[in-house]
Design an enzyme around this catalytic site. Sequence first.
Site, short mmCIF file in Angstrom:
data_model
loop_
_atom_site.label_atom_id
_atom_site.label_comp_id
_atom_site.label_asym_id
_atom_site.label_seq_id
_atom_site.Cartn_x
_atom_site.Cartn_y
_atom_site.Cartn_z
N PRO A 49 -14.05 -47.97 -29.03
CA PRO A 49 -12.69 -48.41 -28.73
C PRO A 49 -11.62 -47.60 -29.47
O PRO A 49 -11.65 -47.51 -30.69
CB PRO A 49 -12.69 -49.86 -29.21
CG PRO A 49 -13.68 -49.87 -30.33
CD PRO A 49 -14.75 -48.88 -29.96
N ASP A 88 -9.54 -51.18 -29.86
CA ASP A 88 -9.65 -51.51 -31.28
C ASP A 88 -8.24 -51.90 -31.75
O ASP A 88 -7.33 -51.07 -31.73
CB ASP A 88 -10.14 -50.28 -32.04
CG ASP A 88 -10.72 -50.63 -33.39
OD1 ASP A 88 -10.85 -51.82 -33.69
OD2 ASP A 88 -11.04 -49.70 -34.15
N TRP A 522 -13.90 -51.68 -39.35
CA TRP A 522 -15.04 -50.99 -38.73
C TRP A 522 -16.12 -51.97 -38.29
O TRP A 522 -16.92 -51.65 -37.41
CB TRP A 522 -15.61 -49.96 -39.70
CG TRP A 522 -14.72 -48.76 -39.83
CD1 TRP A 522 -13.76 -48.55 -40.77
CD2 TRP A 522 -14.70 -47.62 -38.96
NE1 TRP A 522 -13.14 -47.34 -40.54
CE2 TRP A 522 -13.71 -46.75 -39.46
CE3 TRP A 522 -15.44 -47.24 -37.85
CZ2 TRP A 522 -13.43 -45.52 -38.85
CZ3 TRP A 522 -15.16 -46.02 -37.24
CH2 TRP A 522 -14.17 -45.18 -37.74
N GLN A 560 -17.75 -39.74 -36.72
CA GLN A 560 -18.23 -41.10 -36.50
C GLN A 560 -19.66 -41.31 -37.01
O GLN A 560 -20.17 -42.43 -36.96
CB GLN A 560 -18.15 -41.45 -35.02
CG GLN A 560 -16.74 -41.46 -34.47
CD GLN A 560 -15.85 -42.45 -35.18
OE1 GLN A 560 -16.28 -43.51 -35.59
NE2 GLN A 560 -14.58 -42.10 -35.36
N TRP A 564 -18.21 -45.19 -36.69
CA TRP A 564 -18.71 -46.09 -35.64
C TRP A 564 -20.22 -46.00 -35.47
O TRP A 564 -20.90 -47.01 -35.30
CB TRP A 564 -17.99 -45.78 -34.33
CG TRP A 564 -18.24 -46.78 -33.25
CD1 TRP A 564 -18.12 -48.13 -33.31
CD2 TRP A 564 -18.67 -46.47 -31.91
NE1 TRP A 564 -18.43 -48.69 -32.09
CE2 TRP A 564 -18.76 -47.71 -31.21
CE3 TRP A 564 -18.96 -45.30 -31.22
CZ2 TRP A 564 -19.15 -47.77 -29.88
CZ3 TRP A 564 -19.33 -45.36 -29.90
CH2 TRP A 564 -19.43 -46.60 -29.23
N LYS A 597 -6.71 -26.85 -38.03
CA LYS A 597 -6.63 -28.23 -37.57
C LYS A 597 -5.28 -28.45 -36.92
O LYS A 597 -4.25 -27.98 -37.38
CB LYS A 597 -6.81 -29.18 -38.76
CG LYS A 597 -6.85 -30.64 -38.38
CD LYS A 597 -7.08 -31.52 -39.61
CE LYS A 597 -7.11 -33.00 -39.24
NZ LYS A 597 -7.33 -33.86 -40.42
N LYS A 600 1.13 -32.18 -35.89
CA LYS A 600 2.51 -32.07 -35.42
C LYS A 600 3.34 -31.19 -36.35
O LYS A 600 4.21 -30.44 -35.90
CB LYS A 600 3.14 -33.46 -35.31
CG LYS A 600 2.55 -34.32 -34.20
CD LYS A 600 3.21 -35.68 -34.14
CE LYS A 600 2.60 -36.55 -33.05
NZ LYS A 600 3.21 -37.90 -33.01
#
Length: 967
Positions: A49, A88, A522, A560, A564, A597, A600
Amino acid sequence: MTPDEKKNQRMAFPEIEERILKFWEKEKIFEQSLAQTKAGKPFVFFEGPPTANGRPGIHHVLARAYKDVVLRYKTMQGFFVERKAGWDTHGLPVELQVEKQLGISGKPDIEKFGIAEFNQKCKESVWQYKEEWERLTKRMGFWLDLEHPYVTYEPAYVESLWWVIKQIWDKDLLYRGHKVVPHCPRCGTALSSHEVAQGYKDVTDTSVFVKFKVVDQDDTYIVSWTTTPWTLPGNVALAVGKDIDYVKVKIDGSFYYCAAGVVDRLGSTYKVVEELKGAALVGLHYEPLFAINELQSPTSYQVYAADFVNTEEGTGVVHTAVMYGEDDYRLGESIGLPKFHTVDEQGKFTTAVPEFAGKFVKSATTERAIIASLSERELLLREEPYKHSYPFCWRCDTPLLYYAKDSWFIAMTKLKEQLIANNKTINWVPSHLQQGRFGEWLNEVKDWAFSRERYWGTPLPIWRSADDQYLCIGSFAELKQYAQKQELVGEAFDPHRPFVDDIVLVKDGREYHRVPEVIDVWFDSGAMPFAQWHYPFENAERIDTGVSFPADYISEAVDQTRGWFYTLLAVSTLIGKSAPYQNVVCLGHILDDKGQKMSKSKGNVVDPFVMMDTYGVDAVRWFLFTVNQPGEAKLFVEQQVHEVVKKNWMILSNVVSFWKLYAGEVRSEPERPQVSHVLDQWALARLDSVVAFVTQKFDVYAITEATRAITDYIQDLSTWYVRRSRGRMKQASVDKDQALQTLQYSLVTLSKVLAPAAPFFAEWMYQETTGAKQKSVHLATWPAAHAVDAELLKKMQQVRAVVELGHSLRKTKEIKVRQPLSQLVIPELALDADLLTIIQEELNVVSVVPAKKMPTGVEFVASSEGSMQVALDITITDELKQQGIVREIVRHLNALRKDAGLTITDHITVYYEIGSEELEGIVKHFRDVICREVVADHCLKDIPENVDLKKVLDLGGTKLLFGIKKL
């Protein structure tokens, strides 16, 4: 990509995709695919999610493309693939966003604002970019059930979480403890080890070598080293290794103890005056660095032996501040050192350290003040910069403190063996993660710091009495059973703070009040296999009979593994289930075109919608699939996305247009044709090979290999089969019909093979080549793999190798392919006559002669590659020269037809005017050949005024004027 190219691109494939989106929506193709496979074997997918309070980025396209390709493939194979979306909605990410919106910062401000009001703002915030997420999901062709998602803040979801927690409680795996935990002073809460793993950064801190004055030894010090000067006011002991070799050295009249192998780190000229084991230092007393009354005790300010001391860094003497390090805390507990905080939970020194009271400990200014204080009192030996990896809060970017506090923990260490055993049943892509990044994490598993001293999260369902008795509640019915005011747990019950905090429970005459903590966010997503179905209160059979558990497939980014992926495994293992997923594709991160990476602030963020509007999402998807293996970092290079379009969609769209030009109107999907021409036989064999290969690779989640193989096939289909078959399709014949049937069957089959990875282009291609404008390729069955004619494929590969060498010879001698040559000599390759004819036509030679030995002589040139060698007779006779001229004329006239906008079905007359009797004679002699090759009814001398188009051909200095007129 030039502005004009972008304009043309934008007008083509992106517009086609938008049109197909409308078709899918109108005809409910996704819903049809589910209904069509309802009786099929379930293929279980879990959607990780996202949180919709932030905009989706190009990395979300990567993850969703890797999910969608597998799910579409399995659906075409007849599996029933439910795709429940999820959101989530709890946790620090949401809280921090709301704090920014409200212009407040920290827990005191939140409580002043009001917990109920703050949580309501959080609930609203999580949907801030929901429409944008749904737009991305739909635009990129990720078929997902967005109408019935699981939402982690919904009461039913929370109730399932409570049920899971109750199972953990009943197994005596959930406990309250006072431990050193990673603590965010900005957020005012502990973090779990898997959260900490998300936020490490390489930083340069100031490390200091500190002098601890030994009691009763004149001008003698023990030297310790630390990278966290802020912990020094809390120092209460020093630790050494009892079996480590130490020395006492003399530097500038003073004496210092440190490990024998690290004396050079002290940075001064020294003389060793004594050698001793660490055990000899145990029991020495030293003077405190700072006078902290609360740290005074009979056990304080002494040297102790500890097994965690080493000499890899520092001085072999570890400064111990009980409340600010895991090893320090364990040592302190074992020998009875005082437990007292010199720093509060906001990361500021308390009044117990008046010199620095109220100062934030991780401030550079505070650090300099501490170092200055030590220096002024001559307790600083030296300082130096130290580059290392340090944990920061994964959401607010504040440096974490290791801080002793009360918290709730899940005893994951007790389940280490079960976790490792479950991991062994999982197929990891890349495979090295199973024993590498993920396996190592499990080998070092820590108890889960489970509680958070925050507001917007699933409340910890534990109530405590005044005499420290606890109740863990596993359902809303149980909550209502014990509630003092049962009306508070009605149908509209909101289980969040502060409402749940108001519910007092009564059992056996005791009153219980809820503990204030919420749980690690989590856990919400880690429990989604069960909570998404409100298990076990509803849909219990889904989980218990294997219909919806475990997942056959999941996919997310590599970070993850400690997010997750771990919490999914942890939750399932905690409640006694198997591994919650059987196959996982782990994705590398997307970087900008320079390997940086994206952020903005750097201005290097790639807008996924701009890419889709420029090139189409299929190009973006295909780039992400083929650029490298899924687990590797991906540099997003826009030009390479453009290359995908040129090398795949533009080539295929041209092939489709070519087929339609000769095939006319088609209204059905073709059967596999029966063919006699070797090129058609090869085309079917090549198609069979790519279907078999792609099926095999998709079955093992090798998406990169599968999609790269399709690109190779597209090149073969266009540059070999279609190009070699053009002449066959110009005249009505059985050969033409079989070629057209073969090409149509190949294109339709290819559209099905393309469908999982490039769903839009595949749909367009399927409809164009079947004439079925209201049917969808995504409702078609995955192509069955026929037996591959490997022998024919091998022979054709030999043919192409010969052709490549022949073309190389022509290029070397600067002889155009349009100029016929008399002879090519090749090795004896056991090639049939029809294959030799292909070589003959492709290289424009009169004959191809297999021979055991290559000829030599002035008229022959030879070329070889590996074991293959060919020789070409480059003598050009008058007859060959004339044939070359005819080829040049034919090429010129076909270009003229194209310039006039004519199609292959248009009848024309060719006119010519030539000032050379020799060339005019050649045209007359080869008149029939010219007419056949340019599909003309007549070829006549003298150009009338009313021709459609005319043009001059310069042939070796002689001008030839040609005109064409449509009949």
